[in-house]
Design a protein around this motif. Structure first.
Motif, PDB file in Angstrom:
ATOM      1  N   LYS A 315      29.389  21.963 -11.293  1.00  0.00           N
ATOM      2  CA  LYS A 315      28.644  21.384 -12.413  1.00  0.00           C
ATOM      3  C   LYS A 315      29.522  20.406 -13.191  1.00  0.00           C
ATOM      4  O   LYS A 315      29.076  19.323 -13.596  1.00  0.00           O
ATOM      5  N   ASN A 316      30.771  20.798 -13.425  1.00  0.00           N
ATOM      6  CA  ASN A 316      31.664  19.950 -14.211  1.00  0.00           C
ATOM      7  C   ASN A 316      31.956  18.631 -13.502  1.00  0.00           C
ATOM      8  O   ASN A 316      32.137  17.596 -14.144  1.00  0.00           O
ATOM      9  N   ARG A 317      32.009  18.672 -12.153  1.00  0.00           N
ATOM     10  CA  ARG A 317      32.249  17.430 -11.409  1.00  0.00           C
ATOM     11  C   ARG A 317      31.127  16.427 -11.694  1.00  0.00           C
ATOM     12  O   ARG A 317      31.389  15.268 -12.021  1.00  0.00           O
ATOM     13  N   ALA A 318      29.896  16.923 -11.660  1.00  0.00           N
ATOM     14  CA  ALA A 318      28.765  16.039 -11.944  1.00  0.00           C
ATOM     15  C   ALA A 318      28.861  15.488 -13.363  1.00  0.00           C
ATOM     16  O   ALA A 318      28.580  14.310 -13.618  1.00  0.00           O
ATOM     17  N   ARG A 319      29.289  16.324 -14.296  1.00  0.00           N
ATOM     18  CA  ARG A 319      29.378  15.878 -15.692  1.00  0.00           C
ATOM     19  C   ARG A 319      30.503  14.867 -15.865  1.00  0.00           C
ATOM     20  O   ARG A 319      30.391  13.941 -16.677  1.00  0.00           O
ATOM     21  N   ILE A 320      31.596  15.023 -15.132  1.00  0.00           N
ATOM     22  CA  ILE A 320      32.693  14.056 -15.236  1.00  0.00           C
ATOM     23  C   ILE A 320      32.229  12.698 -14.721  1.00  0.00           C
ATOM     24  O   ILE A 320      32.493  11.662 -15.345  1.00  0.00           O
ATOM     25  N   VAL A 321      31.510  12.709 -13.615  1.00  0.00           N
ATOM     26  CA  VAL A 321      31.019  11.444 -13.060  1.00  0.00           C
ATOM     27  C   VAL A 321      30.077  10.761 -14.062  1.00  0.00           C
ATOM     28  O   VAL A 321      30.190   9.563 -14.333  1.00  0.00           O
ATOM     29  N   SER A 322      29.207  11.545 -14.665  1.00  0.00           N
ATOM     30  CA  SER A 322      28.325  10.987 -15.685  1.00  0.00           C
ATOM     31  C   SER A 322      29.121  10.533 -16.914  1.00  0.00           C
ATOM     32  O   SER A 322      28.797   9.528 -17.557  1.00  0.00           O
ATOM     33  N   GLY A 323      30.185  11.279 -17.215  1.00  0.00           N
ATOM     34  CA  GLY A 323      31.024  10.946 -18.371  1.00  0.00           C
ATOM     35  C   GLY A 323      31.746   9.622 -18.220  1.00  0.00           C
ATOM     36  O   GLY A 323      32.004   8.929 -19.213  1.00  0.00           O
ATOM     37  N   ILE A 324      32.074   9.254 -16.984  1.00  0.00           N
ATOM     38  CA  ILE A 324      32.726   7.962 -16.739  1.00  0.00           C
ATOM     39  C   ILE A 324      31.832   6.840 -17.257  1.00  0.00           C
ATOM     40  O   ILE A 324      32.276   5.920 -17.940  1.00  0.00           O
ATOM     41  N   GLU A 325      30.541   6.967 -16.971  1.00  0.00           N
ATOM     42  CA  GLU A 325      29.563   5.996 -17.440  1.00  0.00           C
ATOM     43  C   GLU A 325      29.530   5.983 -18.983  1.00  0.00           C
ATOM     44  O   GLU A 325      29.557   4.916 -19.606  1.00  0.00           O
ATOM     45  N   ALA A 326      29.534   7.172 -19.577  1.00  0.00           N
ATOM     46  CA  ALA A 326      29.475   7.263 -21.047  1.00  0.00           C
ATOM     47  C   ALA A 326      30.663   6.546 -21.692  1.00  0.00           C
ATOM     48  O   ALA A 326      30.496   5.769 -22.638  1.00  0.00           O
ATOM     49  N   VAL A 327      31.875   6.798 -21.168  1.00  0.00           N
ATOM     50  CA  VAL A 327      33.071   6.181 -21.770  1.00  0.00           C
ATOM     51  C   VAL A 327      33.032   4.667 -21.587  1.00  0.00           C
ATOM     52  O   VAL A 327      33.345   3.910 -22.522  1.00  0.00           O
ATOM     53  N   GLY A 356      34.002  12.679 -19.594  1.00  0.00           N
ATOM     54  CA  GLY A 356      34.615  11.416 -19.214  1.00  0.00           C
ATOM     55  C   GLY A 356      36.000  11.262 -19.848  1.00  0.00           C
ATOM     56  O   GLY A 356      36.940  10.774 -19.220  1.00  0.00           O
ATOM     57  N   LEU A 357      36.119  11.718 -21.099  1.00  0.00           N
ATOM     58  CA  LEU A 357      37.396  11.587 -21.804  1.00  0.00           C
ATOM     59  C   LEU A 357      38.501  12.410 -21.147  1.00  0.00           C
ATOM     60  O   LEU A 357      39.685  12.117 -21.309  1.00  0.00           O
ATOM     61  N   VAL A 363      44.418   8.194 -16.671  1.00  0.00           N
ATOM     62  CA  VAL A 363      44.322   6.732 -16.649  1.00  0.00           C
ATOM     63  C   VAL A 363      43.827   6.254 -18.003  1.00  0.00           C
ATOM     64  O   VAL A 363      43.018   6.917 -18.645  1.00  0.00           O
ATOM     65  N   SER A 364      44.332   5.069 -18.440  1.00  0.00           N
ATOM     66  CA  SER A 364      43.789   4.556 -19.692  1.00  0.00           C
ATOM     67  C   SER A 364      42.604   3.630 -19.427  1.00  0.00           C
ATOM     68  O   SER A 364      41.750   3.454 -20.282  1.00  0.00           O
ATOM     69  N   HIS A 365      42.544   3.021 -18.237  1.00  0.00           N
ATOM     70  CA  HIS A 365      41.387   2.193 -17.891  1.00  0.00           C
ATOM     71  C   HIS A 365      40.727   2.747 -16.644  1.00  0.00           C
ATOM     72  O   HIS A 365      41.405   3.061 -15.677  1.00  0.00           O
ATOM     73  N   PHE A 366      39.409   2.812 -16.675  1.00  0.00           N
ATOM     74  CA  PHE A 366      38.719   3.500 -15.595  1.00  0.00           C
ATOM     75  C   PHE A 366      38.679   2.705 -14.292  1.00  0.00           C
ATOM     76  O   PHE A 366      38.259   3.232 -13.274  1.00  0.00           O
ATOM     77  N   ASP A 367      39.127   1.414 -14.314  1.00  0.00           N
ATOM     78  CA  ASP A 367      39.194   0.715 -13.030  1.00  0.00           C
ATOM     79  C   ASP A 367      40.340   1.237 -12.159  1.00  0.00           C
ATOM     80  O   ASP A 367      40.450   0.902 -10.991  1.00  0.00           O
ATOM     81  N   GLN A 368      41.193   2.079 -12.757  1.00  0.00           N
ATOM     82  CA  GLN A 368      42.294   2.660 -11.963  1.00  0.00           C
ATOM     83  C   GLN A 368      41.912   4.031 -11.381  1.00  0.00           C
ATOM     84  O   GLN A 368      42.751   4.727 -10.806  1.00  0.00           O
ATOM     85  N   LEU A 369      40.666   4.457 -11.564  1.00  0.00           N
ATOM     86  CA  LEU A 369      40.266   5.794 -11.116  1.00  0.00           C
ATOM     87  C   LEU A 369      40.283   5.926  -9.597  1.00  0.00           C
ATOM     88  O   LEU A 369      39.904   5.003  -8.873  1.00  0.00           O
ATOM     89  N   THR A 370      40.711   7.107  -9.109  1.00  0.00           N
ATOM     90  CA  THR A 370      40.638   7.412  -7.681  1.00  0.00           C
ATOM     91  C   THR A 370      39.954   8.775  -7.540  1.00  0.00           C
ATOM     92  O   THR A 370      39.922   9.549  -8.506  1.00  0.00           O
ATOM     93  N   PRO A 371      39.419   9.083  -6.362  1.00  0.00           N
ATOM     94  CA  PRO A 371      38.799  10.406  -6.170  1.00  0.00           C
ATOM     95  C   PRO A 371      39.787  11.533  -6.454  1.00  0.00           C
ATOM     96  O   PRO A 371      39.406  12.584  -6.984  1.00  0.00           O
ATOM     97  N   GLY A 372      41.068  11.306  -6.146  1.00  0.00           N
ATOM     98  CA  GLY A 372      42.085  12.334  -6.399  1.00  0.00           C
ATOM     99  C   GLY A 372      42.176  12.664  -7.880  1.00  0.00           C
ATOM    100  O   GLY A 372      42.329  13.826  -8.268  1.00  0.00           O
ATOM    101  N   ILE A 373      42.083  11.640  -8.727  1.00  0.00           N
ATOM    102  CA  ILE A 373      42.166  11.862 -10.170  1.00  0.00           C
ATOM    103  C   ILE A 373      40.962  12.661 -10.652  1.00  0.00           C
ATOM    104  O   ILE A 373      41.087  13.570 -11.478  1.00  0.00           O
ATOM    105  N   ILE A 374      39.805  12.342 -10.098  1.00  0.00           N
ATOM    106  CA  ILE A 374      38.614  13.093 -10.496  1.00  0.00           C
ATOM    107  C   ILE A 374      38.753  14.558 -10.081  1.00  0.00           C
ATOM    108  O   ILE A 374      38.436  15.467 -10.861  1.00  0.00           O
TER     109      ILE A 374
END
Lengths: 517, 379
Positions: A315-327, A356-357, A363-374
């Motif tokens: 559940k939290n994985r889905a919320r993190i993915v949605s949170g990326i959009e929110a941030v 998302g936070l 990472v400070s900018h989300f363009d640096q995100l990788t699946p490993g970080i998630i």
């Protein structure tokens, strides 16, 4: 990005100062009612023995209270000094119960304590009893408001985020006050305080009885402590705050971690009496299970499921993915608050902003995100299982031992033969540290179990800190350790000195070890 | 519910009231702590001094704690930015305060002279350091504090602790310490008699004089040498608070603008001087209770003078003036301000009522005989 060392040191300082504060608080909360009981008996019967009991135990209460006050101010300061972003982000909700605590409770408690100690000759018996009673109300109301604030950190109800003010804002004050989490916590925590107060009086009275001095004084004190302690320890166990554990999501995560429940089981779930949790493979290497018990404790029902760690993580994985959009949309909204498209997207994902936070730790900018970080962030959402599992079991075991002890103490005090049972008196003496250990590990479970959040689901711990240098933290931590060590030595010295001297320290001429003027 | 703009103004006044309340109530026992090593000559005399505030210091200290809580609840951004920025100053206040509960409560429990002497100085530190640092902090507010926000409102402070100790701030530190110590001396004159009372009156003479001189000196310095801050953009008092949404400039003489526009506010500094002089005169004529209230009015005058000069600023930023915190844009939501107003209106009268009762019960002169008779229960 915030330095991890700064976050760790800030947490360490808060944990150390809060746990230290809670060495004194439970004794205050519990002993104040014992003083009310003793003084009530004095007012009803007029027997000076009960006045002496109130005054002598009151003296020890005062030594303890002084450090409770001293170390409490630290906590009130520390949100601002070390958790500045937290204070800004949730001050709109979190500040109010702290301020109301001062206005409604702490003023009352602190004003009355002065009259309690100095007003014996200036107040009538009834007036003085009323002062003691008001002091007790103040103390317990104070706990109520602090736990309302703390309960909100676990289950943040009645508030929503505003992108203009860039913080959480209050929407429903009464939801915060009647937060079921806060109410469960209040009952559990003050009951634990009552147990602590009762154990203190029971142990020291037992010591006098073992030495056969001030026997009458010690017997009466023992009897009151045994009865009060038994009622309190029943309350602390039956109204354990596990009853609130299915209410909020934070508590579900905590429950799964402290029970090492990796999988969601068909209801009612089994209880792991003992287990060896394996974090890497997300399973228990060994477990002794008792069928049904977990489901009964956790949900008070036979048919409600309790989610396991794997389900919570998914559940939290889905919320993190949605949170990326929110941030991401939040940043657009901060640049242009009038952007209606961004507003619509933000509203759709706002509930997951906190998730998302969590990624800002890496990472400070989300363009640096990788699946490993998630993946890392998802793993972060569950506190480490082994410390939770074992500290919870230590707390429960101590609670059960104390239940047995107070049960025996009450049984023999009803029979009237406890003074001739050295084994019981010795057991009561050696049990003295138990309630403190139980309180401290209980708080550890509650607060460590909320990680990685300061406000569950809303604000991650690593974003909550003040932008200070690591050197600042080393300096202040060293200062606190130094001051608190000296204060503890001084306090323990006085406490032991007066506990040893006993009621003779009142200088009434009725007891052993009389004080000289 | 009241409109947002009015609530913001009311909370500016209420924070002021709480600060004045703290200075009057906790101030007099801090003043007694500061005077302890000087006004009392031996252990019994020191116990007399301590017992004038013995039953009350604990309740009084809650003014401070509630003030902190109210700041957190009503002005969270001020609480966060000031407490974290003034990190070492706040810790110094905190650590100085550590000496008070244990100093008051533990001192008399052991009669060894070294033990008692140690706590005497502990009570001195707990009495003298907090007002000094609060005064220094106020002096820095007038000069602007080097902090800024990023666009998520994370604050960064780029000054140092030693930077706070500049000459003007040290002068305002003297104002504050003199004010609190003067107030403590007047209180002692009310609660003691004979030789101790006479010494307390002498101390009141000294610190009252110091207060008048340093307060006037700080005013002149502010007039001549310290530029103020002015909001240039239009102010919408009912807007949602965002401290980055305005423009602010520094301007010579701006700290006196409110006095020019609202001449009635000049009554505040006048009250400060009149209160000090009135307290001196009344105390010397034996009307010590009236003197205490005159001194309390002087405190309201001094703090009010500073607040009225700064308005609407609470904490100007020297680094990024637009980030300056003001009564309009560093406050809580309308709902929280409303609830906190109700809580204050309900509980403050109750607090004042039972505090007054406690002072009446414990009233009268504290004497050496009282301390001797109650040597096991008194402080």
């Amino acid at each position: 990005m915030v330095s991890e060392q700064l976050v760790d040191l800030s947490r360490m300082q808060f944990a150390a100062t809060a746990l230290y504060h809670f060495l004194f608080v439970p004794l205050t909360i519990g002993m104040v009612w014992l003083l009310v009981i003793m003084e009530s008996v004095y007012v009803m019967t007029g027997k000076p023995l009960y006045k002496d009991m109130t005054r002598f135990w009151g003296k020890l209460f005062g030594i303890n209270f002084a450090l409770g006050v001293t170390t409490g101010i630290t906590l009130e300061f520390q949100f601002g000094t070390n958790w500045a972003y937290y204070s800004h982000y949730v001050g709109d909700i979190f500040g109010a119960p702290l301020a109301i605590e001062g206005l409604m409770a702490f003023f009352l408690e602190s004003t009355m304590i002065g009259l309690f100690f100095f007003g014996w000759d200036r107040l009538s018996r009834r007036q003085h009893l009323m002062v003691t009673l008001l002091m007790a109300f103040g103390t317990n109301l104070s706990a109520l408001w602090i736990l309302i604030a703390n309960g909100w950190m676990q289950n943040p109800v009645g508030a929503e985020f505003s992108h203009i003010t860039m913080r959480m804002e209050l929407t429903d004050f009464w939801a915060v006050v009647f937060n079921p989490d806060a109410q469960a916590k209040f009952v559990h925590t003050v009951s634990a305080g009552y147990v602590t107060g009762a154990m203190f009086v029971l142990s020291i009275s037992s010591w006098y009885l073992l030495r056969r001095r001030d026997v009458e004084f010690a017997k009466r004190s023992f009897g009151i402590a045994a009865a009060f302690g038994f009622a309190a320890v029943c309350s602390v166990i039956v109204l354990g705050d596990e009853s609130g554990y299915t209410v909020g999501e934070a508590q579900q995560t905590k429950l799964a971690a402290m029970e090492a429940m990796w999988e969601t089981q068909p209801a009612p779930a089994a209880f792991n009496l003992i287990a060896i949790p394996n974090e890497a493979e997300m399973k228990n290497d060994f477990a002794i299970e008792i069928p049904w018990v977990m489901g009964l404790i956790g949900t008070r029902s036979l048919d409600k499921q309790i989610p396991g760690i794997k389900e919570i993580k998914a559940k939290n994985r889905a919320r993190i993915v949605s949170g990326i959009e929110a941030v991401t949309v939040l940043d657009a909204l901060r640049r242009d608050p009038a952007d209606q498209a961004a507003r619509g997207r933000f509203d759709a994902h706002q509930a997951d902003l906190g998730f998302g936070l969590l990624l800002k730790k890496y990472v400070s900018h989300f363009d640096q995100l990788t699946p490993g970080i998630i993946d890392q962030a998802v793993n972060d959402t569950i506190p480490r299982v082994a410390p939770m599992f074992w500290s919870f079991r230590l707390m429960v075991a101590l609670g059960l031992v104390m239940l047995l002890l107070f049960g025996l103490a009450l049984w023999h005090s009803v029979k009237g033969d406890f003074a001739d049972k050295p084994w019981l008196l010795r057991a009561a003496l050696y049990a003295l540290p138990m309630p403190w250990i139980a309180c401290e590990v209980g708080w550890f479970v509650a607060e460590y179990g909320r990680q990685p959040w300061t406000i569950h689901g809303v604000l991650p711990t690593h974003l909550s800190v003040s932008t200070l240098s690591v050197d600042n933290l080393y300096g202040s931590l060293a200062g606190f350790v130094g001051f608190y060590t000296v204060l503890l030595v001084v306090e323990m010295y006085l406490m032991i000195k007066f506990a040893r001297q006993g009621p003779g320290s009142l200088g009434t001429g009725r007891y052993a070890n009389e004080a000289h003027a | 519910m009241l409109d947002y703009e009015s609530l913001k103004l009311i909370w500016w006044l209420l924070v002021g009231v709480l600060l004045v309340g703290f200075a009057i109530m906790d101030g007099h026992d801090m003043g007694v702590g500061t005077l302890l090593p000087f006004v009392a000559k031996d252990d019994t005399e020191r116990r007399v001094l301590i017992n004038t505030v013995g039953p009350h210091w604990d309740g009084n200290q809650v003014w401070f704690i509630t003030g902190g809580g109210a700041l957190f609840a009503a002005w969270p951004l001020v609480y966060a930015t000031a407490f974290s920025g003034f990190y070492w100053a706040m810790l110094a206040v905190l650590w100085a305060l550590f000496f008070r509960p244990v100093g008051f409560d533990y001192r008399s429990k052991i009669s060894h002279p070294v033990w008692r002497k140690t706590w005497d100085w502990g009570l001195f530190i707990g009495g003298a350091v907090p007002p000094l640092i609060f005064g220094v902090a106020f002096g820095n507010l007038f000069q602007g504090v080097p902090f800024s926000f990023d666009d998520h409102l994370v604050s960064t402070y780029s000054g140092s602790f030693w930077g706070l100790l500049n000459p003007f701030a040290l002068l305002t530190g003297v104002v504050s310490t003199a004010m609190i110590t003067f107030h403590g001396a007047i209180y002692l004159a009310h609660r003691t008699q004979g030789e101790i009372q006479w010494r307390a009156l002498r101390a009141a003479g000294f610190f009252g004089g110091l207060l008048v001189l340093s307060f006037a000196g700080a005013g002149v310095w502010l007039w001549l040498g310290i530029p103020g801050y002015v909001i240039q953009s239009a102010v919408d008092g009912s807007a949602l608070p965002d401290p980055l949404a305005k423009t602010v400039v520094r301007q010579a003489g701006a700290w006196f603008a409110n006095y020019r526009h609202q001449p009635a506010t000049v009554a505040l500094p006048v009250l400060a001087f009149a209160g000090v002089i009135g307290a001196q005169v009344l105390a010397r004529r034996g009307r010590t209770l009236a003197a205490f209230w005159a001194s309390a009015l002087a405190i309201a005058g001094v703090i009010g003078t500073a607040g009225a000069a700064l308005f609407p600023f609470v904490m100007p930023s020297s680094l990024d003036p637009r980030a300056s915190l003001t009564v309009w844009d560093s406050v809580s939501s309308q709902r929280t301000l409303g609830i906190m107003l109700w809580a204050t209106l309900i509980f403050m009268p109750i607090i004042i009522f039972y505090t007054g009762w406690a002072y009446r019960v414990m009233g009268g002169k504290v004497t050496a005989a009282y301390v001797r008779e109650n040597s096991h229960s008194a402080y």
